[in-house]
Design a protein around this motif. Structure first.
Motif, PDB file in Angstrom:
ATOM      1  N   GLN A  16     -32.313  12.559 -23.752  1.00 23.44           N
ATOM      2  CA  GLN A  16     -31.291  13.367 -22.953  1.00 23.44           C
ATOM      3  C   GLN A  16     -31.996  14.721 -22.695  1.00 23.44           C
ATOM      4  N   ASN A  17     -32.162  15.254 -21.527  1.00 21.02           N
ATOM      5  CA  ASN A  17     -32.624  16.448 -21.094  1.00 21.02           C
ATOM      6  C   ASN A  17     -31.883  17.281 -20.099  1.00 21.02           C
ATOM      7  N   PRO A  18     -30.956  18.066 -20.729  1.00 19.02           N
ATOM      8  CA  PRO A  18     -29.863  18.643 -19.997  1.00 19.02           C
ATOM      9  C   PRO A  18     -30.304  19.920 -19.081  1.00 19.02           C
ATOM     10  N   THR A  19     -31.385  20.262 -18.989  1.00 17.80           N
ATOM     11  CA  THR A  19     -31.909  21.395 -18.241  1.00 17.80           C
ATOM     12  C   THR A  19     -31.688  21.306 -16.603  1.00 17.80           C
ATOM     13  N   LYS A  20     -31.076  22.209 -16.343  1.00 19.39           N
ATOM     14  CA  LYS A  20     -31.015  22.060 -14.702  1.00 19.39           C
ATOM     15  C   LYS A  20     -32.324  22.915 -14.178  1.00 19.39           C
TER      16      LYS A  20
ATOM     17  N   PHE B 140     -32.361  19.982  -9.840  1.00 19.76           N
ATOM     18  CA  PHE B 140     -32.427  18.616 -10.413  1.00 19.76           C
ATOM     19  C   PHE B 140     -31.991  18.819 -11.639  1.00 19.76           C
ATOM     20  N   GLN B 141     -30.786  18.239 -12.152  1.00 23.04           N
ATOM     21  CA  GLN B 141     -29.935  18.066 -13.631  1.00 23.04           C
ATOM     22  C   GLN B 141     -29.612  16.703 -13.813  1.00 23.04           C
ATOM     23  N   ASN B 142     -29.987  16.091 -14.905  1.00 22.04           N
ATOM     24  CA  ASN B 142     -29.718  14.799 -15.293  1.00 22.04           C
ATOM     25  C   ASN B 142     -29.138  15.000 -16.634  1.00 22.04           C
ATOM     26  N   PRO B 143     -27.871  15.042 -16.893  1.00 25.36           N
ATOM     27  CA  PRO B 143     -27.529  15.146 -18.328  1.00 25.36           C
ATOM     28  C   PRO B 143     -27.044  13.926 -19.087  1.00 25.36           C
ATOM     29  N   THR B 144     -27.281  12.718 -18.365  1.00 24.76           N
ATOM     30  CA  THR B 144     -26.964  11.483 -19.462  1.00 24.76           C
ATOM     31  C   THR B 144     -27.791  11.279 -20.382  1.00 24.76           C
ATOM     32  N   LYS B 145     -27.430  10.967 -21.575  1.00 23.84           N
ATOM     33  CA  LYS B 145     -28.198  10.789 -22.741  1.00 23.84           C
ATOM     34  C   LYS B 145     -28.391   9.074 -22.600  1.00 23.84           C
TER      35      LYS B 145
END
Lengths: 384, 384
Positions: free
Chosen positions: A7-11, B6-11
């Protein structure tokens, strides 16, 4: 492929004139601490852009975070955070400032001696929120949860990781890298390159997506790196290097595959003992390490030679030799020396570094855990 | 490269025996609604694994979400969510169930007529949290904010996107795909392949990282897709397809580059009017579209031919011809037909589809906006 959780939440906010976007990405009513290094951001206009974007916030600043940020300095900042009840850290700089901000974020709210986070792996259970404006593409720290801190009094360079210290956002404006000194650009390219290698050049586990992503990053750095030196004002070149460096260590390419990191562990001791730049140490250690590990890394070395360097033919030993030679030549082309002797370091330095590895319990390095102190010694001797 | 955010928060929780991990990834004390389709998850053991992992939660279930999930069915589920005060949706299935869950998540808390989300692009300002267990690698919906819903009464297949409907987690266990029907495996590979093409095969903007990632995914699908048909129990093959399909549409490879999506827009109308599977429509439209757009896409078609298909030589027209022919042959090798006639569709169907494009204001498709209804007609005629 191994099991993994990612999981990489950084925008990521990428491109020209994006620094102003920080206004809308820091939570309203935050009290912000602006963190930076020696002040180059005042000369290249970044400081002015950042402070303009902060005009709606209450903010303070803390400068003087060193290359290889020091525990001592960072603890002063952590004290300031507590004293001033800061609730958002904005790191503006390269890997050192952002790594430093992560440690400050954790240390400011840590109960007990924050040195334990680094020295004993004490768990980080909360952290101040942070965001960053990246000025030097290299370490990937702008979108991961890793941080490396140095304690100067004991010559220890130690790391910690926590999902709580991922930057909430990272602003990547390639134009701010135009004014970087050549040496920093070169170091950044070499650093990013070796981050990819550490996650790729191990042994095969049937992971073609990860392999091809890694190979794509390596090819991009090989192609764009020298252009950044010869065409320093080319936006696309800077943008491609910046994006490649982020992708090199945001965790993605390392999912589900073995990882090495022995070059980094040995390199950290060289920096801590002799003050070499991080990338300089990697450029010294890696070629010698690949040579020493050519049997264990054989299949991936062949794949690397064929796919990344387009080496052809059936003489496998020759392909491996050439792949390692090309790697070394690439670092030299970037102006980064590849031998200990280039820094006037002698055999005594090798003993010192190996002793530090033992002291830090770095005695079974690499993806097979077979880089013992004796092997590290051989590697460093090859790198003389 | 274009600017991007770009942000992709899905684990992503990937690998063998990972379904049990959902217990620790749904917030404690949640009231969960388990969503699934026609019940194949009961035959392959996934339902049993999921319900075992839900034993600590209060949960209800809603089944019968169709392939190309229908607005009508999803609104029944949204009513149930409201009535039962559900606070977490767990979608277990392929793209249709997960797309459906996203719409339910938004519709259940939407003020007013939820059809507006699809028909008028009404902004989604809140949504119920959701997670998913993916059983069919194809659409990438498991880690993006996109959803496509069909209203059967009006033959409309419409999409919406919102950062609020990214799954909190996506569990990807390749072993659950062993029992998929061959047709679904093949459709999934073709779907993922064309997702990459839509973001890659446009015009060059000097974006080597994005290009090489896309090429790596295409090569992986070309290599692993047929193996999934011939060696259906090979874990690594299934894992590589699953990871490639997620990476194909989690947003990453499309950052900073032009995107096309005209194949999808035309294909959606074919599905809505004639019930063809999503991937079947794409396999028909894409080769004809590449042929029709060969001038506009020339540089990227050459790059695609040379890098993905390793085509050599200096005859550029031949390389483009061969690249398109290879693409078509790959779909056929996967058992997915590439002509309208394979589904007994005639010229009248083309008129119907083009009229639907006009009705849905899809009159300037493609990365240049030059695929007008007339051009779409030509493309479909080529695909007869």
């Amino acid at each position: 492929m191994f099991n993994f959780s990612f999981q990489n939440p950084t925008k990521i906010i990428f491109g020209k004139e994006q620094i102003a976007a920080l206004t809308n990405n820091i939570p309203p009513d935050s009290k912000v601490l602006l963190l930076y290094g020696a002040g180059s951001i005042k000369r290249n206009g970044v400081y002015q852009q950042v402070t303009a974007a902060l005009s709606d916030f209450t903010w303070l600043e803390f400068s003087g975070i060193e290359p290889n940020p020091s525990f001592e300095t960072l603890m002063q900042a952590a004290d300031l955070v507590r004293r001033e009840k800061i609730d958002f850290l904005l790191a503006v700089g390269g890997g050192s400032v952002i790594d430093g901000a992560k440690f400050i974020a954790a240390a400011a709210v840590f109960e007990g001696d924050a040195w334990q986070i680094l020295a004993e792996g004490a768990k980080v259970t909360s952290a101040i929120s942070l965001g960053c404006v990246l000025t030097l593409p290299a370490t990937g720290t702008e979108s991961n949860g890793n941080s490396v801190v140095t304690r100067y009094e004991t010559q220890q360079k130690l790391a910690f990781s926590s999902p709580l210290v991922y930057p909430k956002f990272a602003i990547l404006d390639p134009t701010v890298t135009f004014s970087l000194p050549v040496k920093q650009v070169a170091n950044g390219v070499v650093d990013a390159f070796i981050h990819v290698i550490e996650q790729y050049l191990t042994y095969p586990v049937n992971s073609p997506v990860q392999d091809r992503f890694a190979e794509g990053l390596l090819q991009t750095l090989i192609e764009q790196g020298p252009l950044a030196l010869s065409q320093p004002d080319d936006y696309d070149v800077r943008a491609n290097i910046m994006w490649a460096a982020t992708m090199a260590l945001n965790g993605l390419i390392g999912q589900g595959v073995p990882q090495d990191w022995s070059t980094h562990m040995i390199g950290h001791e060289l920096t801590a003992c002799y003050g070499l730049d991080h990338a300089q140490t990697l450029a010294i250690v890696l070629p010698a390490l690949l040579q020493q590990q050519r049997r264990q890394k054989r299949e991936k070395l062949l794949q690397y030679g064929r796919r990344v360097w387009q080496l052809q033919g059936t003489n496998e030993e020759h392909i491996i030799d050439q792949a390692i030679a090309n790697t070394k030549a690439f670092f030299q082309q970037m102006g980064v020396p590849t031998q200990l002797a280039d820094y006037d370091l002698s055999a005594a330095a090798i003993d010192t570094v190996v002793a530090k590895l033992v002291q830090h319990k770095m005695v079974k390095l690499g993806e097979h855990g077979d880089i013992t102190p004796d092997v590290a010694q051989q590697i460093l001797q090859q790198a003389m």
